[in-house]
Design a protein around this motif. Structure first.
Motif, PDB file in Angstrom:
ATOM      1  N   ARG A 192      -0.764  -3.296   3.625  1.00  0.00           N
ATOM      2  CA  ARG A 192      -2.162  -3.289   4.041  1.00  0.00           C
ATOM      3  C   ARG A 192      -2.562  -4.714   4.404  1.00  0.00           C
ATOM      4  NH1 ARG A 192      -3.929  -1.805  -0.297  1.00  0.00           N
ATOM      5  NH2 ARG A 192      -4.596  -3.790  -1.166  1.00  0.00           N
ATOM      6  N   ASP A 239      -5.682  -7.215   5.160  1.00  0.00           N
ATOM      7  CA  ASP A 239      -7.127  -7.405   5.028  1.00  0.00           C
ATOM      8  C   ASP A 239      -7.595  -8.299   6.173  1.00  0.00           C
ATOM      9  OD1 ASP A 239      -9.728  -8.090   4.375  1.00  0.00           O
ATOM     10  OD2 ASP A 239      -9.334  -8.203   2.225  1.00  0.00           O
ATOM     11  N   ALA A 256       0.856  -1.189   0.000  1.00  0.00           N
ATOM     12  CA  ALA A 256       0.000   0.000   0.000  1.00  0.00           C
ATOM     13  C   ALA A 256       0.890   1.236   0.000  1.00  0.00           C
ATOM     14  CB  ALA A 256      -0.923   0.001   1.195  1.00  0.00           C
TER      15      ALA A 256
END
Length: 684
Positions: free
Chosen positions: A338, A340, A333
């Motif tokens: 990032r 999830d 990112a």
């Protein structure tokens, strides 16, 4: 109301020293048949308050009895398989005391969660025969949709349109439970959504290229287009269709393809790819039915973007977490990564391989595990135990293997204390070295149930190299990749105790990984048989030095990209400083250096020099040749002059001299010499 501790020797199948274990604990009693003849005493204990039971086999029975007293809390821990059932069971009293102490600890603070919600929209993907067959079986329970990805001339679409049926190729599937996004290309000229299943096209086709699943076999079709004429105004057949992109969102997916659409070690919840076996397909369909509703799952991993060494200024450094994530829940990112939380399954490998601690496992937290480790080891020593070895294992696979070892083999050695965690993948260097500093003489990680033991073995290798370098004798850390109980037995019973610290540390493991490592390494170094100042490490280690060559111009690009502040620019001179304690060997400095002047050396520096900023390079300051203002490091200007020496724009001496001026003087010199006029006096 008082908490009660109830132990049972399971029909006298192992020895429990009630007197020794009672010292310093809550009221304790040892039973022989607590789940049968003595169940009344368990009920009496419930009347006095909360109860801790040293038996997990009959947990369901005890919980049923306790349900009649909802104000009393009941907890369980396993004394039989973890300690009593062992060839050294009679000498396992210190371990029993340690297990009791761990069970007495309060529950950790709850972990923040994320909510998953799934309805009953089920997409079935696969060849027509299998997909339509399961659609018929499941349509009463699910809101079914079918995507046919292969022809089956004998499979017939149902005469009643009770659920949508599509056909397509190039299927892609992304998302998670409750939000799966499917996309495909409709290659079949017959749009099954528009088709009224009148069979006119089948009868009209002279080559018999259309099957009962209403898909056109392109190899047979000779382009007579009799089917188009037969379809008439229904308009379901179009051989020149250009709008072929199709997509949809679904809660659950049953993938009957020969090759799964999602090829991951850890696929997302709500996605099942059982293959072609009918029994596996039935079990998968049943499991999907249990996933409808709303669920709370932990946020297994916490991310601190400020510590992330993934990228800076579009230069990639560390990608260890992305490469190791079996669920593909981590992605780049920009300058950080990032995570999830919907895809993350909590294996914790990312926190194990993260050199900075930017990713930290939260289920459980390292600080909670550290408190248990410290408590267990302290109580083990108090009860007279020697040479303790911790065996970290995953909650399901590891526990099952230990249980089988206790039932079929010699059980665990008396000095081996099992330590259950959600996933053994999350046992990193900080927990390994921290446990050894707290008094364990050895640490083992049972790889049963892990996705890939390679990161664990790398962490164990770094730990063993450090301990050997400090003169601690023996094998301290190992990863046990046992497939059955006999392999686990051989690995543990043949393990000779190693040399541990002479005095356990008193610190607690903390949330910040580098702080825990610093505490542990300081303690291990202070008590080391050979307290060396430097230990060479293997490539990939999270410690090391940075060196710069003569090509360095002190442009300070490396300082700007360093995520941990290990590299710094001095405020009083043109000097590049380095703090080795903070270096994680991510390589961002080397990849960002325009002169390729930086080299990394993995090592562990243990003296005070690692905690001091040392100069890597210093240079004199270059001053403007016109006004004397400081312009920066002299090597930068020298390099610039050398590179532009042959350029046509700087052919004259005056033009080259202008490069050695500050911005203001450059403008003044240009006006004076190019326009033939004298510039204004800067002193006015």
């Amino acid at each position: 109301m008082e908490r009660q501790l109830r132990l049972c020797d399971c029909n006298r199948s192992f020895a429990v020293d009630e007197k020794a274990l009672a010292a310093g604990t809550v009221p304790l009693k040892v039973h022989h048949e607590l789940c049968r003849r003595e169940i009344g005493e368990f009920e009496s204990a419930l009347a006095c308050g909360d109860v801790l039971v040293g038996c997990t086999q009959e947990a369901a029975l005890f919980a049923e009895v306790a349900a009649e007293r909802p104000t009393a809390r009941i907890d369980f821990f396993n004394l039989r398989e973890n300690a009593g059932w062992s060839a050294e069971g009679r000498g396992a009293t210190p371990k029993m005391a340690a297990l009791i102490a761990a069970a007495m600890l309060p529950e950790p603070e709850p972990v923040a969660g994320v909510t998953l919600a799934a309805g009953n929209q089920l997409l079935i993907v696969g060849e027509a025969g299998a997909a339509l067959g399961w659609a018929e079986r499941l349509t009463a329970r699910f809101d079914v949709s079918v995507l046919l990805t292969g022809m089956s001339r004998d499979a017939e679409l149902p005469t009643e349109r009770r659920y949508p049926v599509w056909s397509g190729a190039g299927v892609t599937l992304t998302g998670h439970l409750g939000a799966f996004d499917a996309a495909w290309t409709q290659q079949n000229p017959i749009d099954l959504d528009l088709c009224v299943r009148c069979n006119a096209c089948i009868r009209a086709c002279p080559e018999g290229a259309i099957g009962w699943d209403y898909q056109v076999d392109a190899a047979r079709c000779r382009s007579h287009r009799a089917c188009v004429t037969a379809c008439g105004t229904v308009g379901a057949i179009d051989f020149a269709r250009t709008d072929t992109r199709r997509e949809g969102r679904f809660d659950l997916v049953l993938d009957l393809s020969a090759e799964p659409l999602i090829k991951r070690v850890e696929p997302p919840q709500g996605y099942a790819a059982p293959g072609r076996d009918p029994l596996d397909q039935a079990l998968a369909a049943q499991a999907l039915g249990d996933l409808m509703g709303e669920f709370e799952k932990p946020r297994y991993v916490a991310l601190d973007p400020k510590l992330c060494a993934h990228s800076r200024s579009r230069k990639t450094g560390c990608t260890a977490c992305i490469e190791s994530c079996a669920a593909e829940a981590i992605a780049s990112a920009g300058d950080t990564v990032r995570v999830d939380p919907y895809l993350c399954q909590g294996c914790g490998t990312c926190s194990t391989v993260c050199p900075t601690g930017a990713l930290a496992s939260q289920y459980p937290r390292v600080e909670d595990l550290g408190l248990r480790v410290k408590t267990v080891l302290a109580r083990y020593r108090e009860a007279g135990g020697e040479a303790p070895a911790l065996l970290f294992h995953s909650a399901e696979a590891g526990r099952a293997l230990i249980d089988r070892l206790a039932r079929r083999g010699k059980g665990l050695p008396a000095r081996v204390i099992p330590f259950e965690t959600w996933s053994a993948d999350a046992v990193g260097l900080d927990l390994m070295l921290g446990s050894l500093a707290l008094g364990a003489c050895q640490v083992a990680v049972l790889a049963a149930g892990t996705h890939d033991a390679t990161p664990l073995r790398a962490q164990a290798a770094h730990a063993q190299t450090i301990l050997a370098g400090l003169g601690y004798g023996g094998a301290h850390v190992r990863v046990i990749d046992a497939g059955d109980w006999s392999e686990l037995e051989a690995a543990l019973w043949d393990w000779t105790p190693a040399q541990g610290v002479s005095r356990p540390a008193t610190f607690r493991l903390v949330a910040r990984k580098r702080d825990t490592l610093d505490f542990a390494l300081r303690h291990l170094h202070a008590l080391a048989p050979v307290p060396v100042a430097e230990i060479p490490l293997q490539a990939g280690a999270p410690f090391g030095a940075v060196a710069v060559s003569d090509a360095c111009t002190l442009c300070m690009s490396c300082v700007g990209v360093c995520p941990t502040g290990a590299l710094s620019a001095a405020t009083d001179a043109m000097r590049l400083g380095f703090l080795e304690k903070s270096c994680v060997q991510c390589g961002l400095c080397a990849s960002s250096c325009p002169e390729n002047a930086i080299a990394l050396t993995p090592r562990l520096l243990l003296d005070d020099a690692a905690r001091r900023v040392v100069p890597l390079k210093e240079a004199e300051i270059f001053h403007c040749v016109r006004c004397g203002a400081a312009m920066g490091a002299k090597p930068i200007i020298d390099t610039m002059l050398a590179r532009l020496a042959g350029h046509s724009m700087f052919a004259s001496e005056a033009q080259r001299r202008r490069l050695q001026m500050c911005a203001d003087c450059r403008v003044i010199d240009l006006m004076e010499n190019e326009n033939g006029t004298k510039a204004w006096d800067m002193t006015e």
